[in-house]
Design a protein around this motif. Structure first.
Motif, PDB file in Angstrom:
ATOM      1  N   THR A  27       5.610 -56.672  27.499  1.00  0.00           N
ATOM      2  CA  THR A  27       4.823 -56.795  28.725  1.00  0.00           C
ATOM      3  C   THR A  27       4.707 -58.284  29.055  1.00  0.00           C
ATOM      4  N   LEU A  28       4.942 -58.622  30.323  1.00  0.00           N
ATOM      5  CA  LEU A  28       5.005 -60.025  30.722  1.00  0.00           C
ATOM      6  C   LEU A  28       3.850 -60.401  31.650  1.00  0.00           C
ATOM      7  N   LYS A  29       3.474 -61.668  31.593  1.00  0.00           N
ATOM      8  CA  LYS A  29       2.439 -62.177  32.492  1.00  0.00           C
ATOM      9  C   LYS A  29       2.969 -62.299  33.909  1.00  0.00           C
ATOM     10  N   GLN A  30       4.258 -62.565  34.030  1.00  0.00           N
ATOM     11  CA  GLN A  30       4.916 -62.702  35.329  1.00  0.00           C
ATOM     12  C   GLN A  30       6.406 -62.463  35.113  1.00  0.00           C
ATOM     13  N   PRO A  31       7.165 -62.202  36.165  1.00  0.00           N
ATOM     14  CA  PRO A  31       8.617 -62.057  35.999  1.00  0.00           C
ATOM     15  C   PRO A  31       9.196 -63.291  35.307  1.00  0.00           C
ATOM     16  N   ASP A  32      10.210 -63.079  34.494  1.00  0.00           N
ATOM     17  CA  ASP A  32      10.761 -64.160  33.678  1.00  0.00           C
ATOM     18  C   ASP A  32      12.283 -64.104  33.749  1.00  0.00           C
ATOM     19  N   ALA A  33      12.877 -64.998  34.560  1.00  0.00           N
ATOM     20  CA  ALA A  33      14.322 -64.954  34.805  1.00  0.00           C
ATOM     21  C   ALA A  33      15.155 -65.302  33.579  1.00  0.00           C
ATOM     22  N   SER A  34      14.580 -66.038  32.632  1.00  0.00           N
ATOM     23  CA  SER A  34      15.380 -66.516  31.505  1.00  0.00           C
ATOM     24  C   SER A  34      15.113 -65.770  30.201  1.00  0.00           C
ATOM     25  N   LEU A  35      14.223 -64.783  30.231  1.00  0.00           N
ATOM     26  CA  LEU A  35      13.799 -64.136  28.982  1.00  0.00           C
ATOM     27  C   LEU A  35      14.969 -63.544  28.204  1.00  0.00           C
ATOM     28  N   LEU A  36      15.827 -62.802  28.880  1.00  0.00           N
ATOM     29  CA  LEU A  36      16.923 -62.139  28.159  1.00  0.00           C
ATOM     30  C   LEU A  36      17.862 -63.162  27.523  1.00  0.00           C
ATOM     31  N   THR A  37      18.111 -64.259  28.236  1.00  0.00           N
ATOM     32  CA  THR A  37      18.936 -65.313  27.650  1.00  0.00           C
ATOM     33  C   THR A  37      18.259 -65.894  26.419  1.00  0.00           C
ATOM     34  N   ALA A  38      16.964 -66.118  26.512  1.00  0.00           N
ATOM     35  CA  ALA A  38      16.220 -66.657  25.365  1.00  0.00           C
ATOM     36  C   ALA A  38      16.302 -65.721  24.164  1.00  0.00           C
ATOM     37  N   LEU A  39      16.351 -64.428  24.440  1.00  0.00           N
ATOM     38  CA  LEU A  39      16.423 -63.455  23.341  1.00  0.00           C
ATOM     39  C   LEU A  39      17.803 -63.392  22.704  1.00  0.00           C
ATOM     40  N   SER A  40      18.740 -64.192  23.216  1.00  0.00           N
ATOM     41  CA  SER A  40      20.063 -64.289  22.580  1.00  0.00           C
ATOM     42  C   SER A  40      20.157 -65.521  21.683  1.00  0.00           C
ATOM     43  N   TYR A  41      19.112 -66.331  21.636  1.00  0.00           N
ATOM     44  CA  TYR A  41      19.125 -67.564  20.857  1.00  0.00           C
ATOM     45  C   TYR A  41      18.822 -67.294  19.377  1.00  0.00           C
ATOM     46  N   THR A  42      19.345 -68.159  18.525  1.00  0.00           N
ATOM     47  CA  THR A  42      19.092 -68.030  17.093  1.00  0.00           C
ATOM     48  C   THR A  42      17.599 -68.091  16.783  1.00  0.00           C
ATOM     49  N   GLY A  43      16.856 -68.871  17.552  1.00  0.00           N
ATOM     50  CA  GLY A  43      15.422 -69.018  17.308  1.00  0.00           C
ATOM     51  C   GLY A  43      14.636 -67.743  17.489  1.00  0.00           C
TER      52      GLY A  43
ATOM     53  N   LEU B   9      18.268 -59.548  19.700  1.00  0.00           N
ATOM     54  CA  LEU B   9      18.247 -58.329  20.514  1.00  0.00           C
ATOM     55  C   LEU B   9      19.387 -58.332  21.520  1.00  0.00           C
ATOM     56  N   VAL B  10      19.688 -59.517  22.051  1.00  0.00           N
ATOM     57  CA  VAL B  10      20.686 -59.643  23.109  1.00  0.00           C
ATOM     58  C   VAL B  10      21.778 -60.590  22.628  1.00  0.00           C
ATOM     59  N   ASP B  11      22.983 -60.351  23.057  1.00  0.00           N
ATOM     60  CA  ASP B  11      24.117 -61.216  22.708  1.00  0.00           C
ATOM     61  C   ASP B  11      24.776 -61.664  24.018  1.00  0.00           C
ATOM     62  N   THR B  12      25.776 -62.521  23.909  1.00  0.00           N
ATOM     63  CA  THR B  12      26.569 -62.894  25.080  1.00  0.00           C
ATOM     64  C   THR B  12      28.043 -62.769  24.734  1.00  0.00           C
ATOM     65  N   ASP B  13      28.844 -62.466  25.739  1.00  0.00           N
ATOM     66  CA  ASP B  13      30.274 -62.363  25.489  1.00  0.00           C
ATOM     67  C   ASP B  13      30.954 -63.707  25.748  1.00  0.00           C
TER      68      ASP B  13
ATOM     69  N   LYS C 208      28.267 -63.727  29.677  1.00  0.00           N
ATOM     70  CA  LYS C 208      27.525 -62.559  30.179  1.00  0.00           C
ATOM     71  C   LYS C 208      26.676 -61.957  29.068  1.00  0.00           C
ATOM     72  N   LEU C 209      25.460 -61.572  29.421  1.00  0.00           N
ATOM     73  CA  LEU C 209      24.581 -60.940  28.445  1.00  0.00           C
ATOM     74  C   LEU C 209      25.094 -59.550  28.098  1.00  0.00           C
ATOM     75  N   VAL C 210      25.165 -59.277  26.816  1.00  0.00           N
ATOM     76  CA  VAL C 210      25.659 -57.975  26.340  1.00  0.00           C
ATOM     77  C   VAL C 210      24.733 -57.492  25.227  1.00  0.00           C
ATOM     78  N   PRO C 211      24.816 -56.219  24.880  1.00  0.00           N
ATOM     79  CA  PRO C 211      23.929 -55.695  23.825  1.00  0.00           C
ATOM     80  C   PRO C 211      24.107 -56.385  22.478  1.00  0.00           C
ATOM     81  N   GLY C 212      22.968 -56.570  21.801  1.00  0.00           N
ATOM     82  CA  GLY C 212      22.964 -57.045  20.428  1.00  0.00           C
ATOM     83  C   GLY C 212      22.306 -55.968  19.591  1.00  0.00           C
ATOM     84  N   LEU C 213      21.153 -56.268  19.015  1.00  0.00           N
ATOM     85  CA  LEU C 213      20.421 -55.216  18.318  1.00  0.00           C
ATOM     86  C   LEU C 213      19.770 -54.258  19.318  1.00  0.00           C
ATOM     87  N   ALA C 214      19.683 -54.651  20.555  1.00  0.00           N
ATOM     88  CA  ALA C 214      19.279 -53.718  21.629  1.00  0.00           C
ATOM     89  C   ALA C 214      20.548 -53.227  22.321  1.00  0.00           C
TER      90      ALA C 214
END
Length: 515
Positions: A157-173, A73-77, A81-87
């Motif tokens: 929807t998150l249980k609590q704020p998540d500072a690393s979520l977008l970075t995690a969504l840039s991972y191959t996993g 969903l998210v990529d990095t340049d 820096k986080l940049v758009p991927g499939l989102a």
């Protein structure tokens, strides 16, 4: 062990020397003299992929390869820096407890099906499902619901704020799979992504072929495809490069780079990475249950000597945190200096192990050539304090299952680092971490520090908490942190457009070609 949280990140490569040299026995040249977009890139490396499901991938070669087939969903340049991927964009709610993504339109999977929010929802829910046994489930631990209100909108929807979520969504996993493939149960049979390359053929242990996705939404690759060849011996990779057999060779042994002086067929790029070497200790077994024993091992190991012996000084000592953004004393919390055998002996004697003990130590072969050399150096160092490492060299397909089940006393491992310390360790040291078993130790303090750091975006608070995390990891000593080395990329002189990354990702093959 292994893992690359394959993160797209910028480049800090240092171009060193080149040169010419005689050609020894080597694989036969494959070049058909095609150039530009008609040329196929041939990449030589020692390792092969071990699984085809990105949610279960831990080995470097597997993550490198699947990252070329799948998108996130998210990529990095290039700067990280986080940049758009499939989102194409995302909006974080004011309370930080939800993120809404606008998804890219007009994207197709390699099998022809159009990408929609149903695929994104199915992919993330599959990672969250314990039955999947995803090694990346911890990255989404704060996600309580995944909704697809329309075909091109996804809401988490998150249980609590998540500072690393977008970075995690840039991972191959966290790659986005086809919902149809998930339903059909074919994800681990034949990769089918939306990425720049399509899966063609795979001869396990020999060769893997990817074809350029000419309709790729991000622009077609500047080559016809990529062929990975498995060359078990790094010296043969060097020979093959000298013979012009490969476009790109990947090696880890700095001793081999000395052979490249005066070569006029290639250039050498030495690339610092975030990957880090450790001696993992299973704190649930025998003498290692005692903190003092684990600390003694950490004190007895001489990291500088290991760096000089194995990597000729071309590596950097590290503590638990490898991100350049968070710098701390690497040994704070350990209570000794590097290679302090006197302190180690005192600690072992006090713990009742003055006469030492044996540790069943697994060592992976095939992924990087220096593993055995490093294991032998550690073996010699710990012998000075009467600890014997009984080395068991294992191929990747044997090592990984043993490592995953913590079937070891100690493990010589090369782990993937991260710019975010939370993502580096949440899978290992949170109470519900995906890799809490091979972590070898659980500590509520570590769990608390990780969760608190991830729940805030205040950078000063994060730095403080990650500093405490680093010190607590040294105190607990579940592992002995050693150093970060460099990966060496041997590039044919006619290879253009390729740049290495600190994560060892090969995503920039997409922009590479042959002149």
């Amino acid at each position: 062990m292994t893992r690359i949280p394959t993160r797209r990140w910028g480049v800090a490569a240092a171009i060193l020397a080149l040169g010419a040299g005689a050609v020894a026995c080597s694989p036969s040249p494959s070049s058909d003299a095609k150039t530009g977009g008609k040329a196929e890139l041939v990449v030589a490396r020692t390792a092969d992929v071990d699984v085809l499901d990105p949610a279960r991938a831990t080995a470097f070669a597997t993550n490198q390869t699947l990252a070329l087939v799948y998108d996130q969903l998210v990529d990095t340049d290039a700067s990280g820096k986080l940049v758009p991927g499939l989102a194409t964009k995302w909006t974080v709610a004011a309370d930080g407890k939800s993120v809404t993504f606008a998804l890219r339109k007009g994207v197709k999977f390699h099998h022809g099906q159009s990408f929609t929010s149903a695929d994104a929802k199915a992919s993330l829910e599959r990672i969250l499902d314990p039955k999947t046994a995803s090694v990346d489930r911890s990255y989404l631990a704060n996600v309580s619901a995944v909704d697809a209100p329309d075909a091109h909108t996804l809401k988490l929807t998150l249980k609590q704020p998540d500072a690393s979520l977008l970075t995690a969504l840039s991972y191959t996993g966290t790659s986005i799979l086809s919902a149809a493939d998930i339903k059909a149960g074919t994800v681990d049979k034949k990769p089918d992504g939306t990425g720049p390359y399509e899966w063609k053929t795979w001869k396990q242990g020999q060769q893997l072929d990817l074809a350029a996705n000419k309709g790729y939404w991000g622009g077609a690759p500047k080559n016809a495809g990529v062929q990975f060849r498995v060359i078990p011996d790094e010296a043969s990779i060097v020979s093959g490069m000298k013979a012009g057999s490969f476009s790109l060779g990947i090696v880890s042994d700095p001793a081999l780079t000395k052979q490249l002086a005066n070569s006029d067929r290639m250039k050498l790029v030495a690339n610092p990475t975030l990957d880090y070497h450790v001696l993992q200790l299973n704190g649930r077994r025998g003498p290692l249950k005692k903190q003092a024993v684990r600390q003694a091992i950490g004190c007895a190991v001489n990291r500088k000597d290991a760096i000089d012996t194995v990597y000729f000084g071309k590596a950097k000592q590290t503590g638990p945190i490898v991100s350049p953004a968070y710098s701390y004393d690497p040994l704070k919390g350990l209570g000794c200096t590097d290679g302090d055998t006197a302190a180690a002996k005192r600690m072992l004697a006090k713990a009742g192990y003055a006469k030492g003990f044996h540790l069943k130590t697994i060592v992976m072969t095939g992924q990087y050539s220096t593993s055995t050399n490093l294991a032998q150096v550690l073996q010699a160092q710990l012998k000075k304090v009467n600890i014997t490492l009984d080395l068991d060299r294992q191929q990747t397909n044997v090592y990984v299952p043993n490592w995953s089940k913590a079937n070891f006393d100690a493990a010589v491992a090369l782990n993937g680092g991260s710019t975010d310390p939370y993502l580096q360790y949440n899978r290992y040291f949170t109470t519900d971490g995906s890799l809490k078993v091979p972590a070898g130790l659980a500590d509520k303090k570590l769990d608390s520090l990780l969760r608190r750091a991830n729940a805030t975006t205040d950078e000063a608070t994060r730095k403080q908490l990650f500093g405490e995390l680093s010190e607590q990891l040294d105190t607990d000593s579940p592992w002995v942190w050693l150093f970060r080395n460099q990966t060496y990329y041997l590039q044919a002189n006619n290879l253009t457009g390729f740049t290495a990354t600190p994560s060892d990702s090969l995503e920039n093959l997409r922009t590479a070609g042959l002149s």
